[in-house]
Design an enzyme around this catalytic site. Structure first.
Site, PDB file in Angstrom:
ATOM      1  N   ASP A  13       9.093  -1.806  -5.912  1.00  0.00           N
ATOM      2  CA  ASP A  13       8.555  -0.756  -6.742  1.00  0.00           C
ATOM      3  C   ASP A  13       9.743  -0.369  -7.844  1.00  0.00           C
ATOM      4  O   ASP A  13       9.570   0.857  -8.520  1.00  0.00           O
ATOM      5  CB  ASP A  13       7.906   0.281  -6.173  1.00  0.00           C
ATOM      6  CG  ASP A  13       7.013  -0.024  -5.494  1.00  0.00           C
ATOM      7  OD1 ASP A  13       5.981  -0.914  -5.580  1.00  0.00           O
ATOM      8  OD2 ASP A  13       6.843   0.500  -4.229  1.00  0.00           O
ATOM      9  N   ALA A  39       2.795  -7.936  -2.987  1.00  0.00           N
ATOM     10  CA  ALA A  39       3.473  -7.333  -3.800  1.00  0.00           C
ATOM     11  C   ALA A  39       3.086  -7.381  -5.283  1.00  0.00           C
ATOM     12  O   ALA A  39       2.007  -8.076  -5.528  1.00  0.00           O
ATOM     13  CB  ALA A  39       4.848  -8.251  -4.106  1.00  0.00           C
ATOM     14  N   HIS A  41       3.369  -6.137  -9.528  1.00  0.00           N
ATOM     15  CA  HIS A  41       4.121  -5.804 -10.903  1.00  0.00           C
ATOM     16  C   HIS A  41       3.547  -5.427 -11.828  1.00  0.00           C
ATOM     17  O   HIS A  41       2.347  -6.097 -12.309  1.00  0.00           O
ATOM     18  CB  HIS A  41       4.959  -7.225 -11.015  1.00  0.00           C
ATOM     19  CG  HIS A  41       6.103  -7.669 -10.080  1.00  0.00           C
ATOM     20  ND1 HIS A  41       6.788  -8.865 -10.211  1.00  0.00           N
ATOM     21  CD2 HIS A  41       6.651  -6.989  -8.926  1.00  0.00           C
ATOM     22  CE1 HIS A  41       7.450  -8.932  -9.256  1.00  0.00           C
ATOM     23  NE2 HIS A  41       7.379  -8.011  -8.517  1.00  0.00           N
ATOM     24  N   THR A 129      -0.367  -3.833   3.873  1.00  0.00           N
ATOM     25  CA  THR A 129      -1.474  -4.019   3.168  1.00  0.00           C
ATOM     26  C   THR A 129      -2.701  -4.453   3.637  1.00  0.00           C
ATOM     27  O   THR A 129      -3.583  -4.713   2.666  1.00  0.00           O
ATOM     28  CB  THR A 129      -0.954  -4.536   1.725  1.00  0.00           C
ATOM     29  OG1 THR A 129      -0.422  -5.852   2.138  1.00  0.00           O
ATOM     30  CG2 THR A 129       0.195  -3.861   1.051  1.00  0.00           C
ATOM     31  N   ARG A 143       4.631 -23.343  13.044  1.00  0.00           N
ATOM     32  CA  ARG A 143       4.421 -24.800  12.459  1.00  0.00           C
ATOM     33  C   ARG A 143       2.809 -25.032  12.563  1.00  0.00           C
ATOM     34  O   ARG A 143       2.152 -26.242  13.020  1.00  0.00           O
ATOM     35  CB  ARG A 143       4.924 -25.872  12.957  1.00  0.00           C
ATOM     36  CG  ARG A 143       6.574 -25.502  12.983  1.00  0.00           C
ATOM     37  CD  ARG A 143       7.521 -26.682  13.753  1.00  0.00           C
ATOM     38  NE  ARG A 143       7.297 -26.461  15.332  1.00  0.00           N
ATOM     39  CZ  ARG A 143       8.023 -25.660  15.849  1.00  0.00           C
ATOM     40  NH1 ARG A 143       8.839 -25.068  15.453  1.00  0.00           N
ATOM     41  NH2 ARG A 143       7.997 -25.688  17.239  1.00  0.00           N
ATOM     42  N   THR A 239       8.726  -6.183   5.547  1.00  0.00           N
ATOM     43  CA  THR A 239       7.878  -7.244   5.154  1.00  0.00           C
ATOM     44  C   THR A 239       8.135  -8.621   6.089  1.00  0.00           C
ATOM     45  O   THR A 239       8.797  -8.298   6.942  1.00  0.00           O
ATOM     46  CB  THR A 239       7.906  -7.539   3.584  1.00  0.00           C
ATOM     47  OG1 THR A 239       6.775  -8.411   3.264  1.00  0.00           O
ATOM     48  CG2 THR A 239       9.069  -8.251   3.268  1.00  0.00           C
ATOM     49  N   ARG A 305       3.137   6.538  -3.362  1.00  0.00           N
ATOM     50  CA  ARG A 305       4.573   6.265  -2.996  1.00  0.00           C
ATOM     51  C   ARG A 305       5.173   7.492  -2.653  1.00  0.00           C
ATOM     52  O   ARG A 305       5.111   8.611  -3.310  1.00  0.00           O
ATOM     53  CB  ARG A 305       5.343   5.673  -4.232  1.00  0.00           C
ATOM     54  CG  ARG A 305       4.649   4.340  -4.513  1.00  0.00           C
ATOM     55  CD  ARG A 305       5.357   3.544  -5.651  1.00  0.00           C
ATOM     56  NE  ARG A 305       4.895   2.247  -6.170  1.00  0.00           N
ATOM     57  CZ  ARG A 305       4.514   2.135  -7.394  1.00  0.00           C
ATOM     58  NH1 ARG A 305       5.067   2.774  -8.582  1.00  0.00           N
ATOM     59  NH2 ARG A 305       4.084   0.936  -7.551  1.00  0.00           N
ATOM     60  N   ASP A 333      13.735   8.528 -17.018  1.00  0.00           N
ATOM     61  CA  ASP A 333      12.983   9.638 -17.557  1.00  0.00           C
ATOM     62  C   ASP A 333      12.306  10.639 -16.504  1.00  0.00           C
ATOM     63  O   ASP A 333      12.011  12.066 -16.796  1.00  0.00           O
ATOM     64  CB  ASP A 333      11.984   9.123 -18.710  1.00  0.00           C
ATOM     65  CG  ASP A 333      11.142   8.239 -18.012  1.00  0.00           C
ATOM     66  OD1 ASP A 333      11.434   7.042 -17.762  1.00  0.00           O
ATOM     67  OD2 ASP A 333      10.013   8.488 -17.701  1.00  0.00           O
ATOM     68  N   GLY A 415      10.914   4.032 -20.108  1.00  0.00           N
ATOM     69  CA  GLY A 415       9.398   3.886 -20.051  1.00  0.00           C
ATOM     70  C   GLY A 415       8.793   2.929 -19.634  1.00  0.00           C
ATOM     71  O   GLY A 415       9.372   1.815 -19.572  1.00  0.00           O
TER      72      GLY A 415
END
Length: 430
Positions: A13, A39, A41, A129, A143, A239, A305, A333, A415
C-alpha cells in the site's frame, strides 16, 4: 529510459500503482511478476478512481503493453471481471495491449475454499484475503497446479489434471468433514472461462526478451511490500510469494544480465493491513488522524489499515534486500497536521537493541521502537509540485530520512492525482 523495478519497502500500500502509472508514460511495457488479485493498486486520473488487482497499472495508458508474468497466480474470473469493468469505463483491453504468461497457475474455486478452511484452523489468524492465493501457490510448489497452458488441453486431459489436483484437496476436505468437490464442476468452470483468457496468452518470457533486444523500456511492477515477502517478511504473517526486487527476474523470465534501476517506495508513515507485528503502530488519536487523512482502507479487502510512524529500520533493511538505488516517498501530506513527527531508528528487546528486524516471531512480538523526534510543519503540502515551496520542517523530515537510509529520494507524492508529484531528481529516467 532504463528498465525500472518498482518495489514496496513496507507492508504494501505504498502507492506503487500511482507511481507505475506515472512512470509508464515514458515506458513501452509494464510487467506484473508476482502475487495475484490479493494485491490492489489505486490510481486517480482527473478525479476518476481506478482500482486494479491483476492488471498492470499501464492499462490506463495508451499504446503500452501490459504483461502478466509467470510469477502471478491468476484468477481467471477475477481477471475477466476486471477487464470488463475497465471496458465499461472506456478503457479497451485487447490482445495488442495485454499479454498473459502461459505458465501462470490458475486460482480456482477450490483454492478460495481451502483458504477459508485453513484460516479457520489456525490458532492465530494471518488475516488472509481469502482469495485463494496461498493454496494456489502451495499447489504450484507441489506440482499439481492447473496452469493457463492447460486450458489448451483436450477435455479428457484437463479432467485428468483436475482429478489429480482434487485427490489432495478432497482428502483435506474429508478430514474437515467438508463435502468433496467434483472434477466435472472445476473442468466446466475452466472450459467456460478459457475462451476469454486464451487470446491473451503467449510465451511472455520470449516477448520480454524481444523487447530487451529492441532496447524497449520495461517497468516491473511489484505487488504488496518487502515485509510481506514469504522469506524476508514478518513470517508467518506474510503473503505466499517473494515480493523483493529479485523476484522480477524469476517472475517473468527475464535473465539477470538485463540490469534495471531498483526504485523503492515508502509512505511518509507506515501502514499495515491484517494481523502481524507492527512496531510503530499508533492505537491512539495519532493513528486515527493518519487513517482518516490517508483514507487508509485496503483496495482489495476494504479493511482498515493500521497506521503508525515511519519505521526506518524496516526501510533500511528493505533497501538492502532489494538493492534499492532511489526512493519515492508517498502521502507526505498525511503528516501535515502533526506538531511533532517520530521516526523509528532502532528496536529494543530487553536490554538489547537492534538496527535490523530479527527473524524470530517471538522477538518480533516483543520489540519496542526507539524514536528520533522531529518538529512538524502544520502547513498543507497537499497537491504540491515544488520542493522549494514545501515547509522547511517538511524538507528537514525528507532530508533526515535520506540521511538515515543513505539513499536519495527522487520523487515525492503529495496527493492521489497522477500529477501530484514533486520531482527532486529524474536522472534515473534517462
Amino acid at each position: 529510459m532504463v528498465n525500472i523495478v518498482v518495489v514496496g519497502l513496507q507492508w504494501g500500500d505504498e502507492g506503487k500503482g500511482k507511481v507505475v502509472d506515472w512512470l509508464s508514460t515514458n515506458a513501452d511495457a509494464v510487467v506484473r511478476f508476482q502475487g495475484g488479485n490479493n494485491a490492489g493498486h489505486t490510481i486517480v486520473i482527473n478525479d476518476k478512481v481506478y482500482k486494479l488487482n491483476l492488471l498492470p497499472s499501464s492499462v490506463l495508458q495508451n499504446n503500452k503493453l501490459s504483461i502478466i508474468g509467470n510469477g502471478v497466480v491468476l484468477d481467471p474470473y477475477a481477471l475477466v471481471s476486471e477487464i470488463d469493468n475497465l471496458k465499461s469505463s472506456g478503457i479497451n483491453i485487447t490482445t495488442q495491449n495485454l499479454a498473459i504468461s502461459e505458465s501462470c497457475p490458475l486460482v480456482l474455486s477450490v483454492h478460495k475454499q481451502a483458504d477459508i478452511l485453513f484460516e479457520q484452523l489456525r490458532q492465530d489468524t494471518i488475516g488472509t484475503t481469502n482469495k485463494g492465493i496461498g493454496p494456489c501457490y502451495a499447489d504450484k510448489i507441489s506440482r499439481r497446479a492447473i496452469r493457463v497452458c492447460d486450458l489448451l488441453d483436450t477435455k479428457d486431459l484437463l479432467y485428468s489434471k483436475v482429478n489429480h489436483l482434487l485427490i489432495y484437496h478432497n482428502l483435506l476436505r474429508k478430514s474437515l468433514n467438508t463435502p468433496p468437490i467434483k472434477a466435472e464442476d472445476i473442468v466446466n468452470e475452466l472450459l467456460n472461462i478459457a475462451p476469454k483468457i486464451l487470446p491473451f496468452v503467449q510465451p511472455v518470457w520470449k516477448t520480454i526478451y524481444n523487447l530487451t533486444q529492441q532496447n524497449k523500456t520495461i517497468i516491473f511492477e511489484g505487488a504488496q511490500g518487502t515485509f510481506l515477502d514469504i522469506d524476508h517478511g514478518t513470517y508467518p504473517f506474510v503473503t505466499s510469494s517473494n515480493t523483493i526486487a529479485s523476484q522480477a527476474w524469476v517472475g517473468c523470465g527475464i535473465n539477470p544480465s538485463n540490469k534495471s534501476y531498483i526504485l523503492g517506495l515508502v509512505k511518509a508513515y507506515t501502514t499495515r493491513v491484517g494481523n502481524g507485528p507492527f512496531f510503530t503502530e499508533q492505537n491512539n488519536d495519532i493513528g486515527k488522524i493518519m487513517f482518516k487523512t490517508g483514507k487508509e482502507l485496503g483496495t482489495v479487502s476494504n479493511r482498515k489499515r493500521r497506521c503508525g510512524w515511519f519505521d526506518a529500520v524496516l526501510a533500511r533493511q528493505a533497501i538492502m534486500l532489494s538493492g534499492v538505488s532511489g526512493l519515492v516517498m508517498t502521502k507526505l501530506d498525511v503528516l501535515d497536521q502533526f506538531s511533532e513527527i517520530k521516526i523509528c531508528v532502532k528496536y529494543k528487546y530487553g536490554d538489547k537493541t537492534y538496527d535490523y528486524l530479527p527473524a524470530s516471531p517471538h522477538i518480533q512480538s516483543n520489540l519496542e521502537p526507539i524514536y528520533e523526534i522531529l518538529p512538524g510543519w502544520q502547513t498543507s503540502t497537499f497537491g504540491s509540485v515544488s520542493y522549494k515551496d514545501l515547509p522547511q520542517n517538511a524538507i528537514l523530515y525528507i532530508k533526515k530520512i535520506e540521511e538515515i537510509l543513505k539513499v536519495p529520494i527522487h520523487l515525492i507524492s503529495t496527493g492521489p492525482e497522477r500529477n501530484s508529484m514533486i520531482i527532486l531528481n529524474n536522472d534515473f529516467l534517462q
